[in-house]
Design an enzyme around this catalytic site. Structure first.
Site, PDB file in Angstrom:
ATOM      1  N   LEU A  64      54.590  65.324  80.111  1.00  0.00           N
ATOM      2  CA  LEU A  64      54.985  66.526  80.836  1.00  0.00           C
ATOM      3  C   LEU A  64      53.710  67.252  81.245  1.00  0.00           C
ATOM      4  O   LEU A  64      52.723  67.246  80.510  1.00  0.00           O
ATOM      5  CB  LEU A  64      55.844  67.451  79.963  1.00  0.00           C
ATOM      6  CG  LEU A  64      57.247  66.972  79.588  1.00  0.00           C
ATOM      7  CD1 LEU A  64      57.933  68.007  78.697  1.00  0.00           C
ATOM      8  CD2 LEU A  64      58.096  66.693  80.820  1.00  0.00           C
ATOM      9  N   ASP A  65      53.746  67.897  82.406  1.00  0.00           N
ATOM     10  CA  ASP A  65      52.601  68.685  82.843  1.00  0.00           C
ATOM     11  C   ASP A  65      52.252  69.739  81.807  1.00  0.00           C
ATOM     12  O   ASP A  65      53.113  70.215  81.059  1.00  0.00           O
ATOM     13  CB  ASP A  65      52.903  69.381  84.176  1.00  0.00           C
ATOM     14  CG  ASP A  65      52.864  68.431  85.358  1.00  0.00           C
ATOM     15  OD1 ASP A  65      52.397  67.292  85.185  1.00  0.00           O
ATOM     16  OD2 ASP A  65      53.313  68.842  86.446  1.00  0.00           O
ATOM     17  N   PHE A  66      50.996  70.137  81.802  1.00  0.00           N
ATOM     18  CA  PHE A  66      50.473  71.156  80.895  1.00  0.00           C
ATOM     19  C   PHE A  66      51.368  72.400  80.842  1.00  0.00           C
ATOM     20  O   PHE A  66      51.702  72.904  79.775  1.00  0.00           O
ATOM     21  CB  PHE A  66      49.059  71.525  81.352  1.00  0.00           C
ATOM     22  CG  PHE A  66      48.481  72.742  80.698  1.00  0.00           C
ATOM     23  CD1 PHE A  66      47.990  72.687  79.407  1.00  0.00           C
ATOM     24  CD2 PHE A  66      48.396  73.944  81.391  1.00  0.00           C
ATOM     25  CE1 PHE A  66      47.446  73.807  78.798  1.00  0.00           C
ATOM     26  CE2 PHE A  66      47.853  75.072  80.799  1.00  0.00           C
ATOM     27  CZ  PHE A  66      47.377  74.999  79.490  1.00  0.00           C
ATOM     28  N   THR A  84      54.545  72.712  81.719  1.00  0.00           N
ATOM     29  CA  THR A  84      55.971  72.430  81.556  1.00  0.00           C
ATOM     30  C   THR A  84      56.327  72.342  80.078  1.00  0.00           C
ATOM     31  O   THR A  84      55.592  71.745  79.287  1.00  0.00           O
ATOM     32  CB  THR A  84      56.345  71.111  82.247  1.00  0.00           C
ATOM     33  OG1 THR A  84      55.935  71.158  83.611  1.00  0.00           O
ATOM     34  CG2 THR A  84      57.840  70.845  82.181  1.00  0.00           C
TER      35      THR A  84
END
Length: 232
Positions: A66-68, A70
């Site tokens: 997951l993105d930083f 998110t």
């Protein structure tokens, strides 16, 4: 070929990783926003989901990221064989992922599909770009949950739309750039316009949360339908 340099330094994340489920084969977690999935090359970016979990589950590996910014559901494999089996499900697109998000503005349509190829561009790093010629196919569905106004400290009202986002592919920044393409960026997204609209600059995080993950357990073959409500 230009050398891509990532100068991003992650601020400290003091939130704990919540373990939602574990057995001998896999772990399901709720990743806090503001925590890297994998440690970066820079020693200041050592803290991450993997860095923390490997202390408790020594052989664990990430199946997806997951993105930083998110938060939400991630499945972690506890050995290489489970990792391979889960990665196969992701690559064959038999895993269902659902995200909750707050988008800037009020969407006109109640539901729809964004079908736009996404490409990496070293000149724009870390931004991705929409490119029908150079991009890889990317497709996301969306469904409106509610349209409302967020009352701000200065007395103004910010129009927001709560949506369910269903990515059919898993390109880098896919949901973020697809929502920007809709003209309604994710509130708090610093890369794709979610902090450019009046009243959006001070949001404490990106309003994107992985809220559902459906897959087949590689050993029991049980259908896992995991849900974890959005914190916003």
């Amino acid at each position: 070929m230009p050398v891509i340099s990532d100068t991003f330094i992650a601020p400290p994340c003091h939130d704990e990783i919540a373990i939602l489920y574990q057995d001998d084969h896999l772990v399901l977690i709720d990743k806090p926003a503001g925590l890297l999935s994998l440690s970066g090359k820079n020693p200041q970016n050592r803290d991450s989901v993997h860095y923390r979990l490997v202390k408790r589950f020594p052989d664990c590996t990430l199946v997806h990221r997951l993105d930083f910014g998110t938060s939400g559901l991630m499945v972690i494999a506890r050995n290489k064989a489970i990792n391979a089996a889960l990665c196969q499900q992701f690559s064959q697109r038999t895993v269902t992922k659902v995200y909750s998000a707050l988008l800037c503005g009020h969407l006109r349509e109640d539901e729809g599909v964004i079908d736009a190829a996404i490409a990496k561009d070293s000149a724009l790093f870390p931004l991705m770009s929409i490119s029908a010629i150079r991009g890889k196919p990317a497709r996301s569905g969306y469904r409106v949950v509610e349209r409302f106004y967020h009352e701000q400290e200065d007395g103004t009202s910010l129009p927001l739309t709560r949506v369910r986002l269903m990515p059919e592919t898993g390109r880098t920044h896919q949901l973020r750039i697809h929502c920007q393409l809709l003209g309604h960026p994710i509130w708090g997204c610093d890369l794709y316009g979610g902090r450019l609209l009046p009243g959006t600059e001070r949001t404490p995080r990106m309003m994107l949360h992985a809220s559902e993950l459906h897959f087949v357990h590689p050993v029991s073959e049980e259908r896992m339908e995991v849900r974890h409500a959005s914190p916003f």
